[in-house]
Write an enzyme that holds these catalytic residues in place. Structure first.
Site, short mmCIF file in Angstrom:
data_model
loop_
_atom_site.label_atom_id
_atom_site.label_comp_id
_atom_site.label_asym_id
_atom_site.label_seq_id
_atom_site.Cartn_x
_atom_site.Cartn_y
_atom_site.Cartn_z
N GLY A 244 14.36 88.43 61.80
CA GLY A 244 15.14 88.76 62.99
C GLY A 244 15.33 87.58 63.90
O GLY A 244 16.39 87.40 64.51
N TYR A 364 14.29 87.93 73.77
CA TYR A 364 14.02 89.00 72.80
C TYR A 364 13.69 88.48 71.40
O TYR A 364 13.92 87.34 71.07
CB TYR A 364 15.10 90.07 72.77
N GLU A 365 13.09 89.40 70.64
CA GLU A 365 12.55 89.11 69.31
C GLU A 365 11.55 87.95 69.35
O GLU A 365 11.50 87.10 68.46
CB GLU A 365 13.68 88.88 68.30
N GLY A 366 10.77 87.97 70.42
CA GLY A 366 9.74 86.95 70.62
C GLY A 366 10.20 85.91 71.62
O GLY A 366 11.17 85.20 71.39
#
Length: 381
Positions: A244, A364-366
């Protein structure tokens, strides 16, 4: 080592670029202003084969590689990153774990319609009290006495495609005492009893991408919809995020490239002191730095996608790609607004939208901080 895109890659870039210019661009500003999602654009992506780019044809996919996938996300985000992240979350976060960990029955029931685009997917990990600390989730899943279903209770927030998605990959604690080893993954349909959509977020950027809360109130999930073994969910979640992150890196590259395209054209046309501002060395240096950093981010992103396609370790590469591309997206879009000067600060020109959209790629996504933790963990093994 060959840095040339294959004819197949060039064709997918051309296809997505034409779609983005023809179908996405005309309404991008209006959708951003009104904060509305247009499901018809997702349906059109399905029609041209984008919703299942990397999945085998036997599961309804296009049978292409992950480089093709990041090229598609990049080209969409070059025009409208809200549409870019819609596809990224659908493929990287919802479809990938089904392809990697799903049973054959689950793949046919859920991956196929996702790949074909008849259904949209979403991924539910983040909670009000657990963002970067995903293992601290409070959503629970309890197996019924007869062993036929799980009962989920809790809520998730910041869910991309929330409310629009038909299939949700959900992570819940089956044994909170075991912490990360007590987390399990589930496939939840939007029509399951006890599932509902809560608050829709009003965001700074990617405003035409729906971001919502998802609520589970005694939500019944058949035991056949458990994804992987009990207690394996945290590993599924983290492995899913590896891929992702590369989708978000591609989104960031696209945002940066789109803003740069606008800034370059404007610099050539805008005249001050009797000449175009592009003729001034200070502006030339600015443009040169922007272009160089975008290309470096693109190469990191393509490398991570290539590694994944080759079945090679790519976790560190995808974290590096997201870290660098996210920072460059923020930097380049800020510089693009600067190139436009006062006009760039107005909504009359799209560079301010690109700048607002860029910020989320650092979160987002880390977050960028988590990317550094991931990279360091690989370095110190």
């Amino acid at each position: 080592m060959n840095f040339q895109l294959t004819p197949e890659h060039q064709e997918i870039r051309k296809l997505v670029r034409e779609f983005a210019l023809k179908d996405v661009a005309p309404t991008a500003a209006q959708r951003d202003e009104e904060e509305v999602f247009d499901r018809k654009l997702f349906d059109k992506m399905a029609q041209i084969g984008l919703t299942g780019i990397p999945w085998p044809e036997e599961y309804g996919g296009a049978g292409l590689d992950f480089v093709s996938y990041v090229i598609a996300i990049e080209e969409l985000s070059r025009i409208d990153s809200s549409i870019g992240v819609t596809l990224s979350a659908h493929i990287s976060l919802a479809s990938w774990p089904l392809y990697k960990f799903g049973t054959e029955e689950q793949k046919q029931k859920y991956l196929r319609p996702l790949a074909e685009g008849s259904k949209m997917g979403a991924y539910c990990l983040t909670e009000p009290g657990s963002g970067s600390d995903a293992g601290g989730m409070r959503t629970t899943a309890v197996l019924s006495e007869d062993g036929s279903h799980y009962v989920l209770n809790g809520s998730k927030i910041f869910i991309t495609n929330g409310g629009e998605a038909d299939v949700y990959i959900v992570f819940a604690a089956t044994d909170r005492a075991l912490k990360t080893r007590g987390i399990t993954a589930f496939i939840v349909e939007k029509d399951f009893p006890g599932f509902s959509v809560g608050k829709k977020e009003k965001k700074m950027g990617i405003k035409s991408s729906p971001t919502t809360e998802v609520i589970f109130d005694n939500c019944k999930v058949p035991v056949g919809n458990r994804l992987g073994d009990e207690g394996f969910g945290f590993k599924i979640a983290m492995m899913t995020l590896d891929g992702g992150r590369n989708g978000i890196a591609a989104q960031a590259v696209g945002i940066a490239q789109g803003a740069f395209d606008l800034a370059l054209d404007y610099a050539k046309q805008r005249e001050q002191f009797g000449q175009s501002i592009a003729s001034f060395q200070g502006m030339q240096f600015k443009l040169a730095d922007m272009a160089t950093k975008i290309e470096a981010a693109r190469l990191l992103t393509y490398q991570a996608a290539w590694l994944e396609g080759q079945g090679l370790p790519y976790g560190k590469a995808s974290a590096m790609a997201k870290l660098y591309a996210g920072d460059i997206a923020m930097e380049v879009t800020t510089e693009a607004v600067q190139v436009f000067g006062g006009y760039g600060y107005t909504r009359e020109y799209p560079v301010e939208r690109f700048m607002r959209d860029a910020k989320i790629t650092q979160i987002y996504e880390g977050t960028q901080e988590i990317q550094r933790v991931v990279i360091a963990s690989h370095l110190l093994k």
